[in-house]
Design a protein around this motif. Structure first.
Motif, PDB file in Angstrom:
ATOM      1  N   TRP A 278       7.866   9.650   2.399  1.00  0.00           N
ATOM      2  CA  TRP A 278       6.798   8.389   2.933  1.00  0.00           C
ATOM      3  C   TRP A 278       5.522   9.110   3.620  1.00  0.00           C
ATOM      4  O   TRP A 278       5.543  10.374   3.654  1.00  0.00           O
ATOM      5  CB  TRP A 278       7.517   7.671   3.910  1.00  0.00           C
ATOM      6  CG  TRP A 278       8.097   8.562   5.278  1.00  0.00           C
ATOM      7  CD1 TRP A 278       7.333   8.652   6.331  1.00  0.00           C
ATOM      8  CD2 TRP A 278       9.239   8.948   5.379  1.00  0.00           C
ATOM      9  NE1 TRP A 278       7.978   9.342   7.146  1.00  0.00           N
ATOM     10  CE2 TRP A 278       9.410   9.591   6.778  1.00  0.00           C
ATOM     11  CE3 TRP A 278      10.367   9.087   4.648  1.00  0.00           C
ATOM     12  CZ2 TRP A 278      10.490  10.040   7.228  1.00  0.00           C
ATOM     13  CZ3 TRP A 278      11.571   9.796   5.083  1.00  0.00           C
ATOM     14  CH2 TRP A 278      11.677  10.432   6.459  1.00  0.00           C
ATOM     15  N   SER A 279       4.638   8.427   3.693  1.00  0.00           N
ATOM     16  CA  SER A 279       3.252   8.712   4.132  1.00  0.00           C
ATOM     17  C   SER A 279       3.307   8.946   5.697  1.00  0.00           C
ATOM     18  O   SER A 279       3.473   7.746   6.411  1.00  0.00           O
ATOM     19  CB  SER A 279       2.206   7.973   3.788  1.00  0.00           C
ATOM     20  OG  SER A 279       1.852   8.159   2.244  1.00  0.00           O
ATOM     21  N   SER A 280       3.301  10.015   6.182  1.00  0.00           N
ATOM     22  CA  SER A 280       3.149  10.115   7.706  1.00  0.00           C
ATOM     23  C   SER A 280       2.080   9.568   8.505  1.00  0.00           C
ATOM     24  O   SER A 280       1.762   8.987   9.395  1.00  0.00           O
ATOM     25  CB  SER A 280       3.614  11.372   8.386  1.00  0.00           C
ATOM     26  OG  SER A 280       2.605  12.198   7.616  1.00  0.00           O
ATOM     27  N   GLU A 281       0.932   9.638   7.512  1.00  0.00           N
ATOM     28  CA  GLU A 281      -0.419   9.178   7.915  1.00  0.00           C
ATOM     29  C   GLU A 281      -0.951   9.049   6.426  1.00  0.00           C
ATOM     30  O   GLU A 281      -0.619   9.485   5.474  1.00  0.00           O
ATOM     31  CB  GLU A 281      -1.410  10.027   8.821  1.00  0.00           C
ATOM     32  CG  GLU A 281      -1.438  11.476   8.091  1.00  0.00           C
ATOM     33  CD  GLU A 281      -2.177  12.358   9.190  1.00  0.00           C
ATOM     34  OE1 GLU A 281      -3.590  11.964   9.093  1.00  0.00           O
ATOM     35  OE2 GLU A 281      -1.723  13.159   9.932  1.00  0.00           O
ATOM     36  N   ASP A 282      -2.261   8.252   6.264  1.00  0.00           N
ATOM     37  CA  ASP A 282      -2.833   7.779   5.120  1.00  0.00           C
ATOM     38  C   ASP A 282      -3.372   8.989   4.200  1.00  0.00           C
ATOM     39  O   ASP A 282      -3.777   9.895   4.815  1.00  0.00           O
ATOM     40  CB  ASP A 282      -4.085   7.059   5.409  1.00  0.00           C
ATOM     41  CG  ASP A 282      -4.514   6.065   4.209  1.00  0.00           C
ATOM     42  OD1 ASP A 282      -3.707   5.737   3.419  1.00  0.00           O
ATOM     43  OD2 ASP A 282      -5.672   5.888   4.248  1.00  0.00           O
ATOM     44  N   GLY A 283      -2.859   8.913   2.907  1.00  0.00           N
ATOM     45  CA  GLY A 283      -3.185   9.668   1.894  1.00  0.00           C
ATOM     46  C   GLY A 283      -2.135  11.201   1.784  1.00  0.00           C
ATOM     47  O   GLY A 283      -2.112  11.682   0.871  1.00  0.00           O
ATOM     48  N   ARG A 284      -1.140  10.929   2.659  1.00  0.00           N
ATOM     49  CA  ARG A 284       0.013  12.027   2.273  1.00  0.00           C
ATOM     50  C   ARG A 284       0.802  11.430   1.452  1.00  0.00           C
ATOM     51  O   ARG A 284       1.112  10.317   1.230  1.00  0.00           O
ATOM     52  CB  ARG A 284       0.727  12.157   3.788  1.00  0.00           C
ATOM     53  CG  ARG A 284      -0.287  12.755   4.941  1.00  0.00           C
ATOM     54  CD  ARG A 284      -0.668  14.231   4.515  1.00  0.00           C
ATOM     55  NE  ARG A 284      -1.574  14.462   5.445  1.00  0.00           N
ATOM     56  CZ  ARG A 284      -1.615  15.128   6.357  1.00  0.00           C
ATOM     57  NH1 ARG A 284      -0.399  15.545   7.008  1.00  0.00           N
ATOM     58  NH2 ARG A 284      -2.634  15.921   7.297  1.00  0.00           N
ATOM     59  N   LYS A 285       1.225  12.459   0.711  1.00  0.00           N
ATOM     60  CA  LYS A 285       2.129  12.102  -0.774  1.00  0.00           C
ATOM     61  C   LYS A 285       3.068  13.216  -1.117  1.00  0.00           C
ATOM     62  O   LYS A 285       3.043  14.314  -0.605  1.00  0.00           O
ATOM     63  CB  LYS A 285       1.272  11.849  -1.663  1.00  0.00           C
ATOM     64  CG  LYS A 285       0.142  12.959  -1.971  1.00  0.00           C
ATOM     65  CD  LYS A 285      -0.857  12.558  -2.895  1.00  0.00           C
ATOM     66  CE  LYS A 285      -1.759  13.621  -3.316  1.00  0.00           C
ATOM     67  NZ  LYS A 285      -2.760  14.170  -1.901  1.00  0.00           N
TER      68      LYS A 285
ATOM     69  N   ASP B 134       1.996   2.186   8.907  1.00  0.00           N
ATOM     70  CA  ASP B 134       1.405   0.886   8.904  1.00  0.00           C
ATOM     71  C   ASP B 134      -0.053   1.105   8.027  1.00  0.00           C
ATOM     72  O   ASP B 134      -0.999   2.046   8.319  1.00  0.00           O
ATOM     73  CB  ASP B 134       1.163   0.331  10.074  1.00  0.00           C
ATOM     74  CG  ASP B 134       2.480   0.359  10.926  1.00  0.00           C
ATOM     75  OD1 ASP B 134       3.549   0.144  10.077  1.00  0.00           O
ATOM     76  OD2 ASP B 134       2.395   0.146  12.058  1.00  0.00           O
ATOM     77  N   ASP B 135      -0.321   0.102   7.325  1.00  0.00           N
ATOM     78  CA  ASP B 135      -1.481  -0.097   6.635  1.00  0.00           C
ATOM     79  C   ASP B 135      -2.081   1.004   5.756  1.00  0.00           C
ATOM     80  O   ASP B 135      -3.240   1.163   5.370  1.00  0.00           O
ATOM     81  CB  ASP B 135      -2.582  -0.582   7.558  1.00  0.00           C
ATOM     82  CG  ASP B 135      -2.340  -1.731   8.296  1.00  0.00           C
ATOM     83  OD1 ASP B 135      -1.674  -2.852   7.541  1.00  0.00           O
ATOM     84  OD2 ASP B 135      -2.564  -1.778   9.635  1.00  0.00           O
ATOM     85  N   CYS B 136      -1.160   2.161   5.289  1.00  0.00           N
ATOM     86  CA  CYS B 136      -1.284   3.143   4.533  1.00  0.00           C
ATOM     87  C   CYS B 136      -1.172   2.717   3.077  1.00  0.00           C
ATOM     88  O   CYS B 136      -0.642   1.896   2.501  1.00  0.00           O
ATOM     89  CB  CYS B 136      -0.350   4.329   4.784  1.00  0.00           C
ATOM     90  SG  CYS B 136      -0.612   5.006   6.438  1.00  0.00           S
ATOM     91  N   ASP B 137      -2.439   3.325   2.456  1.00  0.00           N
ATOM     92  CA  ASP B 137      -2.380   3.092   0.847  1.00  0.00           C
ATOM     93  C   ASP B 137      -1.209   3.571   0.204  1.00  0.00           C
ATOM     94  O   ASP B 137      -0.687   4.585   0.507  1.00  0.00           O
ATOM     95  CB  ASP B 137      -3.778   3.921   0.255  1.00  0.00           C
ATOM     96  CG  ASP B 137      -5.022   3.344   0.580  1.00  0.00           C
ATOM     97  OD1 ASP B 137      -5.063   2.152   1.199  1.00  0.00           O
ATOM     98  OD2 ASP B 137      -5.949   4.060   0.736  1.00  0.00           O
ATOM     99  N   THR B 138      -0.827   3.078  -1.103  1.00  0.00           N
ATOM    100  CA  THR B 138       0.258   3.279  -1.755  1.00  0.00           C
ATOM    101  C   THR B 138      -0.201   4.808  -2.082  1.00  0.00           C
ATOM    102  O   THR B 138      -1.174   4.955  -3.010  1.00  0.00           O
ATOM    103  CB  THR B 138       0.603   2.489  -3.007  1.00  0.00           C
ATOM    104  OG1 THR B 138       0.892   1.324  -2.359  1.00  0.00           O
ATOM    105  CG2 THR B 138       1.610   2.844  -3.748  1.00  0.00           C
ATOM    106  N   GLU B 139       0.923   5.693  -2.207  1.00  0.00           N
ATOM    107  CA  GLU B 139       0.649   7.024  -2.726  1.00  0.00           C
ATOM    108  C   GLU B 139       1.979   7.530  -3.601  1.00  0.00           C
ATOM    109  O   GLU B 139       3.355   6.833  -3.473  1.00  0.00           O
ATOM    110  CB  GLU B 139       0.692   8.034  -1.588  1.00  0.00           C
ATOM    111  CG  GLU B 139      -0.728   7.951  -0.827  1.00  0.00           C
ATOM    112  CD  GLU B 139      -1.733   8.348  -1.234  1.00  0.00           C
ATOM    113  OE1 GLU B 139      -1.749   8.719  -2.792  1.00  0.00           O
ATOM    114  OE2 GLU B 139      -2.907   8.298  -0.611  1.00  0.00           O
ATOM    115  N   TYR B 140       2.101   8.511  -4.483  1.00  0.00           N
ATOM    116  CA  TYR B 140       3.204   8.930  -5.125  1.00  0.00           C
ATOM    117  C   TYR B 140       4.320   9.441  -3.948  1.00  0.00           C
ATOM    118  O   TYR B 140       3.822  10.172  -3.003  1.00  0.00           O
ATOM    119  CB  TYR B 140       2.893  10.032  -6.192  1.00  0.00           C
ATOM    120  CG  TYR B 140       2.506   9.417  -7.479  1.00  0.00           C
ATOM    121  CD1 TYR B 140       3.293   9.229  -8.434  1.00  0.00           C
ATOM    122  CD2 TYR B 140       1.001   9.160  -7.501  1.00  0.00           C
ATOM    123  CE1 TYR B 140       2.873   8.474  -9.643  1.00  0.00           C
ATOM    124  CE2 TYR B 140       0.676   8.850  -8.799  1.00  0.00           C
ATOM    125  CZ  TYR B 140       1.769   8.123  -9.855  1.00  0.00           C
ATOM    126  OH  TYR B 140       1.024   7.690 -10.974  1.00  0.00           O
TER     127      TYR B 140
END
Length: 315
Positions: free
Chosen positions: A102-109, A74-80
């Motif tokens: 998907w991002s398991s937490e913000d910044g994961r890509k 939720d509310d994580c930035d868009t990453e590749y």
């Protein structure tokens, strides 16, 4: 036969802006091209690095389009992330793509250095990411070993609905508890039905228990889906340098080097270790420093290439 590729040109005259990367598929026999990515892809989104099944109907690629995956934090930035596009029944176009990572937490890509690859039969897609795909929430991700930010290799066999870790434990590749801290694993390649996957890892714990040093480079690992097991097939050379990234050292060369080191070491101990009855040198144990030059890990000896070079590694 089909070719899939990326282009920043509007190759089909669809009115798309230039300088935005899209994925195209071309049928070799006819030259017919089809747009794989959405025609309305945003101008700040790029899609690259595609891989296709043999029939051209399943295509994975890398994109920073906003993730629509149910497990995206939720509310994580868009990453590749890695995406999959499926052709229609007539194989003349593609529907809405689906995120398979998907991002398991913000910044994961996703990892661009470890491209996704589709099996020839389209049943499996392998890829690398630093997200913990076994844990859909930030809370769950924070308590798992792969939450430390190491890239690991995953496979999906249901077009991204679920993903399975395959670079974890040696005897249980899906186990996050078997991930060696700092052991980035990436760049997977697979056979025609996805039952075998080869990939690189840095500093992954060996079957013998040997832990490569902090400067260790890539080694080759093989995942066997049927046996649910990992095998180390391309080990480091004596300098902790990669045996899969340009080293010309072969296994025979490495063992010869170890033998030479052993001979020097043994000669320094000969006068101190003679058998009282026959005067022959006792069998001396190889010191740990020499054992670590290659290790005693199981390898595919029958299939081991004469020279372990970039061209003989599967990636």
């Amino acid at each position: 036969a089909y070719i899939v590729y990326e282009s920043e040109s509007d190759e089909l005259g669809l009115g798309m802006p230039d300088n935005v990367y899209h994925i195209y598929r071309m049928e070799v026999a006819t030259g017919t091209k089809v747009l794989v990515t959405p025609v309305d892809q945003a101008s700040n989104v790029d899609s690259k690095y595609p891989s296709s099944s043999a029939d051209g109907k399943t295509i994975c690629y890398y994109s920073n389009a906003p993730s629509s995956h149910a497990n995206q934090c939720d509310d994580c930035d868009t990453e590749y992330q890695w995406w999959v596009a499926k052709a229609n029944d007539a194989n003349t176009g593609f529907g809405t793509p689906t995120a398979i990572s998907w991002s398991s937490e913000d910044g994961r890509k996703a990892a661009a250095t470890g491209r996704c690859q589709v099996s020839d039969d389209g049943s499996a897609i392998v890829f690398s990411t630093d997200s913990d795909l076994s844990a859909p929430s930030v809370l769950a991700a924070s308590v798992t070993p792969v939450a430390s930010g190491d890239y690991q290799v995953w496979v999906t066999r249901d077009d991204g609905a679920t993903a399975t870790l395959i670079s974890g434990g040696i005897n249980d590749p899906s186990s996050t508890a078997g991930v060696t801290a700092g052991s980035d694993c990436y760049d997977p390649t697979l056979n025609s039905d996805g039952s075998l996957v080869a990939f690189r890892c840095k500093k992954k714990l060996h079957p013998s228990g040997y832990q490569p040093g902090s400067t260790a480079d890539d080694e080759g690992w093989l995942y066997d889906h049927a046996a649910n097991k990992l095998t180390l097939f391309a080990e480091m050379n004596v300098d902790d340098e990669s045996a899969c990234a340009g080293s010309s050292a072969s296994k025979a060369d490495l063992l010869a080097d170890v033998s030479a080191q052993y001979a020097v070491w043994a000669s320094n101990h000969t006068n101190k270790h003679r058998h009282a009855a026959c005067g022959l040198c006792l069998t001396l144990p190889v010191p740990p420093s020499l054992l670590r030059s290659w290790g005693d890990d199981p390898v595919y000896t029958d299939a081991m290439p004469t020279s372990v070079t970039t061209s003989s590694c599967p990636f």
